[in-house]
Motif scaffolding. Structure first.
Motif, PDB file in Angstrom:
ATOM      1  N   ARG A 351       0.831  -1.205   0.000  1.00 57.64           N
ATOM      2  CA  ARG A 351       0.000   0.000   0.000  1.00 57.64           C
ATOM      3  C   ARG A 351       0.862   1.251   0.000  1.00 57.64           C
ATOM      4  N   LYS A 352       1.960   1.224   0.732  1.00 57.03           N
ATOM      5  CA  LYS A 352       2.864   2.379   0.733  1.00 57.03           C
ATOM      6  C   LYS A 352       3.455   2.606  -0.650  1.00 57.03           C
ATOM      7  N   HIS A 353       3.818   1.506  -1.333  1.00 62.19           N
ATOM      8  CA  HIS A 353       4.382   1.638  -2.670  1.00 62.19           C
ATOM      9  C   HIS A 353       3.382   2.252  -3.644  1.00 62.19           C
ATOM     10  N   VAL A 354       2.150   1.803  -3.588  1.00 63.29           N
ATOM     11  CA  VAL A 354       1.124   2.334  -4.493  1.00 63.29           C
ATOM     12  C   VAL A 354       0.883   3.816  -4.218  1.00 63.29           C
ATOM     13  N   THR A 355       0.749   4.170  -2.954  1.00 63.46           N
ATOM     14  CA  THR A 355       0.489   5.564  -2.597  1.00 63.46           C
ATOM     15  C   THR A 355       1.656   6.456  -2.999  1.00 63.46           C
ATOM     16  N   THR A 356       2.869   5.995  -2.719  1.00 66.96           N
ATOM     17  CA  THR A 356       4.044   6.780  -3.096  1.00 66.96           C
ATOM     18  C   THR A 356       4.158   6.914  -4.602  1.00 66.96           C
ATOM     19  N   THR A 357       3.848   5.837  -5.322  1.00 65.94           N
ATOM     20  CA  THR A 357       3.875   5.888  -6.783  1.00 65.94           C
ATOM     21  C   THR A 357       2.919   6.935  -7.309  1.00 65.94           C
TER      22      THR A 357
END
Length: 419
Positions: A351-357
């Protein structure tokens, strides 16, 4: 020479391979004409002229000169001048510099201590290509080369400093001398040059080879990294990367490394975020100070000075785009340091990766709209831009499904209509 020819003959009888005397040459240095004639008569070779090339590198009897390394510079320049190389983005150029250009240099650096003129030329070519897409210096780089050559964890791009990388590669020869492996050249050096002297106290005489004196100079540079015959980093075995990290200047690790260089974000978005984080973009507030721009107002809203903080955080247009994207993701983030807020949340890594992306994509697209506004004085609706950003993030997720994505992450993505 007779013993050498006998060795060739024995090898030929054992392997079935034969030496072609018409394609073989004998090279001499410091040999009188009488002895030279006898050797040529016995061997049947013809006399070759120094310098000559072997496996693509120059072999000389004396000091390696800048002109001897011209072929290395030409190969790097030819690779940059290709049509494909000219069309790459910042991120694409970075990959080319890392995987191709510095690899060409590494092959030479593992055999010679290259002249400073060659080292500086290699660095300047890589620097100019990274920032300008060519080999010539046109504008001052956005960020210093020393910073660029720092690891990504320390705020750089992970490129190698050519001079230190050269020393680290030659250091492997030093380690081989220290550990005395069963290598023919090591045994030869011990018998011809050192003659039983300890390696760590040996001092080369003035009449020894220039290349050998350079190897001894590298030994003096990295000698503090050895304890007896063991390298102080790792398990005691010498590695080129370990020596390079020992030689280079250390910097404080940045807290935004994992956010910007995550495995899901598009490389061009990560590179742009790196520039933004380092406040390296040439915005109007900086251009106005140098009298390049007639004003310093934001190209999009024209209400406040165009700074990094305003363009990507305070501008109403940027706030609307970011708000719509986060709303679709079901996330609420306010204020500055959004990447730090995401890192502190107790979310899964997926989820952090998606949000940061998504955040990095917002910054990149806002920069594109800023450039479009400066040239055409037009920008698309923030809602339309947010939709384009979400579509690009969705495509990126489908292509780069990370192992860090759990079943719960997939369910969350389905709820926010990202999958």
């Amino acid at each position: 020479m007779v013993l050498l020819l006998r060795a060739f003959s024995a090898f030929s009888n054992a392997s079935g391979l034969k030496m072609n005397s018409h394609k073989s040459c004998a090279y001499f240095n410091g040999v009188n004409h009488r002895l030279k004639g006898e050797i040529l008569s016995i061997s049947g070779f013809v006399e070759g002229k120094l310098p000559f090339k072997y496996l693509g590198v120059p072999i000389t009897a004396g000091r390696l000169k800048v002109t001897d390394c011209a072929v290395l510079i030409d190969k790097i320049v030819d690779r940059i001048r290709s049509l494909v190389a000219k069309k790459l983005s910042y991120a694409g150029r970075l990959v080319l510099v890392q995987s191709v250009l510095t690899t060409m240099h590494t092959y030479w650096a593992s055999m010679f201590i290259l002249p400073k003129g060659v080292i500086n030329r290699v660095d300047s070519i890589c620097r100019n290509y990274l920032w300008e897409g060519g080999t010539k210096f046109q504008r001052v780089p956005m960020i210093s080369w020393q910073r660029v050559c720092s690891p990504k964890k320390e705020g750089g791009l992970g490129l190698k400093d050519s001079g230190l990388w050269n020393i680290a590669n030659i250091g492997k020869l030093v380690w081989w001398m220290a550990t005395k492996p069963d290598k023919l050249w090591v045994q030869w050096v011990y018998h011809i040059y050192m003659k039983g002297m300890p390696w760590h106290t040996y001092t080369p005489s003035a009449d020894t080879s220039w290349h050998w004196r350079k190897v001894c100079h590298v030994r003096d540079i990295i000698q503090a990294g050895f304890v007896d015959e063991y390298w102080i980093i790792g398990n005691g075995a010498y590695t080129v990367s370990g020596c390079y990290n020992w030689l280079r200047e250390k910097r404080i690790q940045v807290d935004w490394y994992n956010s910007i260089w995550n495995t899901v974000a598009a490389p061009k978005h990560s590179f742009m975020a790196w520039l933004i984080t380092n406040q390296a973009l040439r915005l109007k507030d900086r251009l106005y100070c140098y009298n390049v721009s007639t004003d310093d107002l934001c190209c999009i809203c024209a209400l406040s000075p165009e700074t990094h903080e305003h363009l990507f955080q305070e501008c109403l247009y940027a706030q609307q785009v970011l708000k719509f994207v986060l709303c679709r993701l079901g996330i609420q983030l306010r204020g500055s340091d959004i990447l730090k807020q995401i890192a502190r949340r107790r979310w899964s890594s997926g989820r952090k990766h998606v949000t940061t992306t998504a955040i990095l994509a917002v910054w990149y697209m806002i920069w594109m709209q800023r450039n479009n506004a400066r040239l055409t004085h037009q920008v698309i609706s923030p809602w339309v831009l947010a939709g384009q950003i979400l579509n690009s993030v969705k495509s990126r997720i489908q292509v780069c499904k990370s192992k860090s994505f759990s079943i719960r992450d997939g369910q969350w993505l389905s709820k926010v209509h990202m999958m």
